[in-house]
Every structure is written in structure tokens, then in C-alpha cells.
Design an enzyme around this catalytic site. Structure first.
Site, mmCIF file in Angstrom:
data_model
loop_
_atom_site.group_PDB
_atom_site.id
_atom_site.type_symbol
_atom_site.label_atom_id
_atom_site.label_comp_id
_atom_site.label_asym_id
_atom_site.label_seq_id
_atom_site.Cartn_x
_atom_site.Cartn_y
_atom_site.Cartn_z
ATOM 1 N N LEU A 116 3.026 4.204 0.332
ATOM 2 C CA LEU A 116 4.176 4.676 -0.143
ATOM 3 C C LEU A 116 5.356 3.581 -0.373
ATOM 4 O O LEU A 116 6.389 3.434 -1.471
ATOM 5 C CB LEU A 116 5.431 5.411 1.062
ATOM 6 C CG LEU A 116 6.617 5.814 1.050
ATOM 7 C CD1 LEU A 116 6.568 6.803 -0.434
ATOM 8 C CD2 LEU A 116 7.226 6.783 1.938
ATOM 9 N N SER A 152 0.762 -1.049 -0.137
ATOM 10 C CA SER A 152 -0.098 -0.120 -0.314
ATOM 11 C C SER A 152 0.771 1.400 0.379
ATOM 12 O O SER A 152 2.258 0.876 -0.111
ATOM 13 C CB SER A 152 -0.738 -0.321 1.237
ATOM 14 O OG SER A 152 -1.383 0.888 1.709
ATOM 15 N N THR A 207 -1.530 8.789 1.435
ATOM 16 C CA THR A 207 -1.407 7.443 0.878
ATOM 17 C C THR A 207 -2.649 7.057 2.334
ATOM 18 O O THR A 207 -3.182 8.172 3.055
ATOM 19 C CB THR A 207 -0.646 7.026 2.001
ATOM 20 O OG1 THR A 207 -0.065 7.122 3.603
ATOM 21 C CG2 THR A 207 0.818 7.674 1.351
ATOM 22 N N SER A 256 9.718 9.896 10.372
ATOM 23 C CA SER A 256 8.478 10.926 9.913
ATOM 24 C C SER A 256 8.651 12.259 10.789
ATOM 25 O O SER A 256 9.697 11.650 11.982
ATOM 26 C CB SER A 256 7.324 10.110 10.879
ATOM 27 O OG SER A 256 5.760 11.344 11.302
ATOM 28 N N TYR A 267 3.136 6.836 18.143
ATOM 29 C CA TYR A 267 3.530 6.987 16.684
ATOM 30 C C TYR A 267 4.697 7.580 17.027
ATOM 31 O O TYR A 267 5.786 7.099 16.840
ATOM 32 C CB TYR A 267 2.177 7.440 16.206
ATOM 33 C CG TYR A 267 2.765 7.818 14.468
ATOM 34 C CD1 TYR A 267 2.975 6.443 14.288
ATOM 35 C CD2 TYR A 267 3.277 8.744 13.940
ATOM 36 C CE1 TYR A 267 3.964 6.464 12.714
ATOM 37 C CE2 TYR A 267 3.706 8.957 12.582
ATOM 38 C CZ TYR A 267 4.095 7.550 12.232
ATOM 39 O OH TYR A 267 4.161 7.694 11.169
ATOM 40 N N LYS A 309 8.611 6.442 15.830
ATOM 41 C CA LYS A 309 9.527 7.133 15.175
ATOM 42 C C LYS A 309 11.295 8.109 15.627
ATOM 43 O O LYS A 309 11.550 7.506 15.026
ATOM 44 C CB LYS A 309 8.469 7.671 14.636
ATOM 45 C CG LYS A 309 7.826 7.720 13.573
ATOM 46 C CD LYS A 309 8.232 6.347 12.380
ATOM 47 C CE LYS A 309 6.914 5.878 11.758
ATOM 48 N NZ LYS A 309 7.958 5.235 10.618
HETATM 49 N N1 LIG Z 1 1.226 8.648 4.701
HETATM 50 C C1 LIG Z 1 1.795 9.635 5.569
HETATM 51 O O1 LIG Z 1 0.874 10.836 5.891
HETATM 52 C C2 LIG Z 1 3.417 9.277 5.985
HETATM 53 C C3 LIG Z 1 4.126 10.773 6.751
HETATM 54 C C4 LIG Z 1 4.933 10.313 7.621
HETATM 55 C C5 LIG Z 1 5.459 8.675 7.533
HETATM 56 N N2 LIG Z 1 4.828 7.785 7.173
HETATM 57 C C6 LIG Z 1 5.607 6.611 6.732
HETATM 58 O O2 LIG Z 1 5.463 5.584 5.846
HETATM 59 C C7 LIG Z 1 5.872 4.621 5.915
HETATM 60 C C8 LIG Z 1 4.694 4.190 5.226
HETATM 61 O O3 LIG Z 1 3.032 4.303 5.336
HETATM 62 P P1 LIG Z 1 2.220 4.676 4.307
HETATM 63 O O4 LIG Z 1 2.334 5.784 4.083
HETATM 64 O O5 LIG Z 1 2.412 4.650 3.463
HETATM 65 O O6 LIG Z 1 0.730 3.992 5.027
HETATM 66 P P2 LIG Z 1 -0.005 2.913 4.186
HETATM 67 O O7 LIG Z 1 -0.494 2.791 2.855
HETATM 68 O O8 LIG Z 1 -1.105 2.833 5.356
HETATM 69 O O9 LIG Z 1 0.729 1.439 4.336
HETATM 70 C C9 LIG Z 1 1.376 1.353 5.625
HETATM 71 C C10 LIG Z 1 2.041 -0.509 5.448
HETATM 72 O O10 LIG Z 1 2.623 -0.749 5.994
HETATM 73 C C11 LIG Z 1 1.962 -2.310 6.027
HETATM 74 N N3 LIG Z 1 2.339 -2.655 7.565
HETATM 75 C C12 LIG Z 1 1.069 -2.077 8.543
HETATM 76 N N4 LIG Z 1 1.015 -3.184 9.530
HETATM 77 C C13 LIG Z 1 1.843 -4.231 9.157
HETATM 78 C C14 LIG Z 1 2.568 -5.740 9.587
HETATM 79 N N5 LIG Z 1 1.706 -5.929 10.855
HETATM 80 N N6 LIG Z 1 3.339 -6.606 9.028
HETATM 81 C C15 LIG Z 1 3.879 -6.180 7.770
HETATM 82 N N7 LIG Z 1 2.815 -5.503 7.408
HETATM 83 C C16 LIG Z 1 2.475 -4.087 8.264
HETATM 84 C C17 LIG Z 1 1.063 -2.106 5.987
HETATM 85 O O11 LIG Z 1 0.546 -3.766 4.907
HETATM 86 P P3 LIG Z 1 -0.210 -5.032 5.294
HETATM 87 O O12 LIG Z 1 -1.894 -3.764 6.001
HETATM 88 O O13 LIG Z 1 -0.494 -5.642 3.916
HETATM 89 O O14 LIG Z 1 -0.059 -5.729 6.159
HETATM 90 C C18 LIG Z 1 1.311 -0.731 4.728
HETATM 91 O O15 LIG Z 1 1.458 -1.867 3.281
HETATM 92 C C19 LIG Z 1 5.236 4.113 7.356
HETATM 93 O O16 LIG Z 1 6.189 3.775 8.478
HETATM 94 C C20 LIG Z 1 4.638 5.652 8.312
HETATM 95 O O17 LIG Z 1 4.806 5.932 9.701
HETATM 96 C C21 LIG Z 1 3.932 8.519 6.737
#
Ligand SMILES: NC(=O)c1ccc[n+]([C@@H]2O[C@H](COP(=O)([O-])OP(=O)(O)OC[C@H]3O[C@@H](n4cnc5c(N)ncnc54)[C@H](OP(=O)(O)O)[C@@H]3O)[C@@H](O)[C@H]2O)c1
Length: 264
Positions: free
Chosen positions: A19, A17, A187, A139, A152, A156
Site C-alpha cells: 500500500l 512495498s 499486498t 485496519s 496486531y 490497531k
Molecule cells: N494488506 C492488508 O490486507 C491490510 C489490511 C488492513 C490494514 N493494512 C495495513 O496497511 C499497512 C501497509 O501494509 P501492506 O499491506 O502494504 O503490507 P506490506 O506490503 O507488508 O508493507 C508493509 C510496509 O511496512 C514496512 N515496515 C515493516 N516493518 C518495518 C520496520 N520495522 N521499519 C520500517 N518499516 C517497516 C515495510 O518496509 P520494509 O520491509 O522495507 O521495512 C513495508 O514497506 C500496514 O499498516 C497494515 O497493517 C493492511
């Protein structure tokens, strides 16, 4: 033409999903071979189908399965791993005093302990091969606090502390670590955020809906990897808040509270 990523084996966690899925697609276009991890095997297969290079899926729940066996399976996929992108993560939308202890532990397991465990398993491999790269998706909440995200932010901050220290202390030749601190990115992360009880928040928050386009964020991460940057901030207004935090901290406390508490 051979580029930085040509033929490299990149293991991406959280590739089903957001990023992680976007990083997989961009890296595949750059010629990398991929290993994709997440819980949702069907979603991983959908990403795999959009990748043009060799791509294997390695489904796992990183809350409990960030084990030596998982790392061994990743190493066996192509007999090597050049780059690990510790991207999988979940966020939080709940007040500290309401958040159940098991929810706090879940956040720490997935966001902090899993990257540490997988990294530790790969270090001997990198030492043997005299090279390797780790990317850690932290983050802006890994640099400063923001309401409704206590654990959270703690997870981080912990990541930033661990991997910055590893950058300073390791003795492995040709091994690099890039720490990434994104602000809000467009996302589904807020849909998957945990509330106080652990149930999904299930709402697309304004911050994410108006966040940095995921393709731009992934492209900037690839650039930071090529340049072996030690720390990269990818943010808009969060960058201003971070500046205030360092330079006029009373304003940071007022603005962060006002901006962050409106969803509580
Ligand atoms: N989007 C933002 O605003 C933002 C900002 C700063 C940092 N980030 C960081 O960017 C990273 C990616 O987040 P995203 O925004 O792309 O969110 P996302 O679309 O919700 O994706 C999160 C990913 O993490 C995986 N995940 C969650 N729980 C898991 C588990 N128990 N085991 C294995 N995989 C797991 C999910 O896969 P499954 O559901 O298939 O397990 C999914 O592929 C994260 O570390 C987040 O903290 C995001």
C-alpha cells in the site's frame, strides 16, 4: 492545474512495498513531493524510480528508530512536511498463548509507538505552519477482533483510540487527521506476518490474494485525504462482519472464529 496534492511534501512510512509503494506512485502522479521510509533501501529506490516528482528516500527501522532525529531528517529533506502517512506495519499469524512477548512488543513498537512518536515530532511544525495532515493506516482489526491477530488487533485498536482522541482534543488550526480502516488488501502483508516465534509466516493468504486491489485502496485513501474525512472504512465482507459485531454480536463471534481459525 493545481490539485490538492500539487507540490505538497508527503512523508510515507512503509513505502517500500504494498500500500505504501502504491500511495507513493499515485501521489507522485498528483504532483506531490515525497519522502519514503522503510528498512529496505533497495526497494525504496525502486519505488523512487517510478515516481515522477521530487522524491527522497529516508531508510529507517521504525521498531527502534522512530526518533526525533528521524523526524528532523524528514523535515530537512524539503524544509517542510505537509502530510505524514503512518502506513508501515506488520501483522501476525499466531495464537495468543503461543506468541512470544518480544514478538508482541515488536508489533506494538512498529504499529503503534512509531506512528505516535513521528506524529508528536511533527505537531510543533504543523502548529507553526498553521496546517498539516496525518493519515493513519489502521485496519478493520482496529475495530473488532479476528483470530490469530491478538496483538496486531490490539495495536490497531490502540492507533484508532490515540488518533481519534487527538482528532477531538488538538488545538492546531488547519490540522486534520484521517484514520483508515481497510479490510483485506492484495499486498504481500501475510508473507511478512510474524508467527509465534517472530519468524515470517511466508505464505500468501487467501484473504490477501483475493483482497481489494491495492490501487483501488490507495485511490480511496487519496480521496479521503482530499475530503479530510475523519474515518474511512475500505472493505468488502469485513464490513458485513463489522455490522454483525455491532448489531447481532453472537453471529460475529461464530463467523469470525470459523473464518479466522481455519489457517491455524
Ligand atoms: N494488506 C492488508 O490486507 C491490510 C489490511 C488492513 C490494514 N493494512 C495495513 O496497511 C499497512 C501497509 O501494509 P501492506 O499491506 O502494504 O503490507 P506490506 O506490503 O507488508 O508493507 C508493509 C510496509 O511496512 C514496512 N515496515 C515493516 N516493518 C518495518 C520496520 N520495522 N521499519 C520500517 N518499516 C517497516 C515495510 O518496509 P520494509 O520491509 O522495507 O521495512 C513495508 O514497506 C500496514 O499498516 C497494515 O497493517 C493492511
Amino acid at each position: 492545474m493545481m490539485g490538492y496534492f500539487s507540490d505538497k511534501v508527503v512523508w510515507i512510512t512503509g513505502a517500500s512495498s504494498g500500500l505504501g509503494a502504491e500511495l507513493a506512485k499515485q501521489l507522485s502522479r498528483e504532483g506531490a513531493r515525497l519522502i519514503l521510509t522503510g528498512r529496505n533501501a533497495a526497494a525504496l529506490e525502486a519505488v523512487q524510480q517510478q515516481c515522477q516528482t521530487a522524491c527522497k528516500i529516508l531508510p529507517a527501522d521504525l521498531e527502534k528508530d522512530a526518533t526525533p532525529e528521524l523526524a528532523a531528517a524528514a523535515l530537512a529533506a524539503f524544509n517542510q512536511v505537509d502530510i505524514l502517512i503512518n502506513n508501515a506495519g506488520i501483522t501476525q499469524r499466531a495464537l495468543a498463548e503461543d506468541t512470544l512477548p518480544e514478538v508482541e512488543r515488536r508489533l506494538m513498537e512498529i504499529n503503534f509507538f512509531a506512528p505516535v512518536m513521528l506524529t508528536r515530532q511533527l505537531l510543533p511544525h504543523f502548529r507553526e505552519r498553521k496546517g498539516g495532515q496525518i493519515v493513519v493506516i489502521s485496519s478493520m482489526a482496529g475495530l473488532m477482533g479476528f483470530p490469530l491477530r491478538t496483538t496486531y488487533a490490539a495495536s490497531k485498536h490502540a492507533l484508532k483510540g490515540y488518533f481519534e482522541t487527538l482528532q477531538v482534543e488538538h488545538t492546531i488550526p488547519g490540522f486534520d487527521i484521517t484514520i483508515v480502516s481497510p479490510g483485506r488488501v492484495n499486498t504481500p502483508i501475510s508473507l511478512n506476518a510474524v508467527t509465534a516465534s517472530g519468524a515470517a509466516h511466508n505464505q500468501m493468504d487467501e484473504g490477501q490474494a483475493n483482497g481489494i486491489p491495492v490501487a483501488d485502496c490507495a485511490a480511496r485513501i487519496l480521496k479521503a485525504m482530499r475530503r479530510k474525512e475523519k474515518h474511512v472504512i475500505i472493505a468488502r465482507s469485513e464490513r458485513v462482519l463489522w455490522w454483525l459485531r455491532k448489531n447481532i454480536s453472537p453471529l460475529y463471534y461464530t463467523i469470525a472464529r470459523k473464518a479466522g481459525m481455519k489457517h491455524s
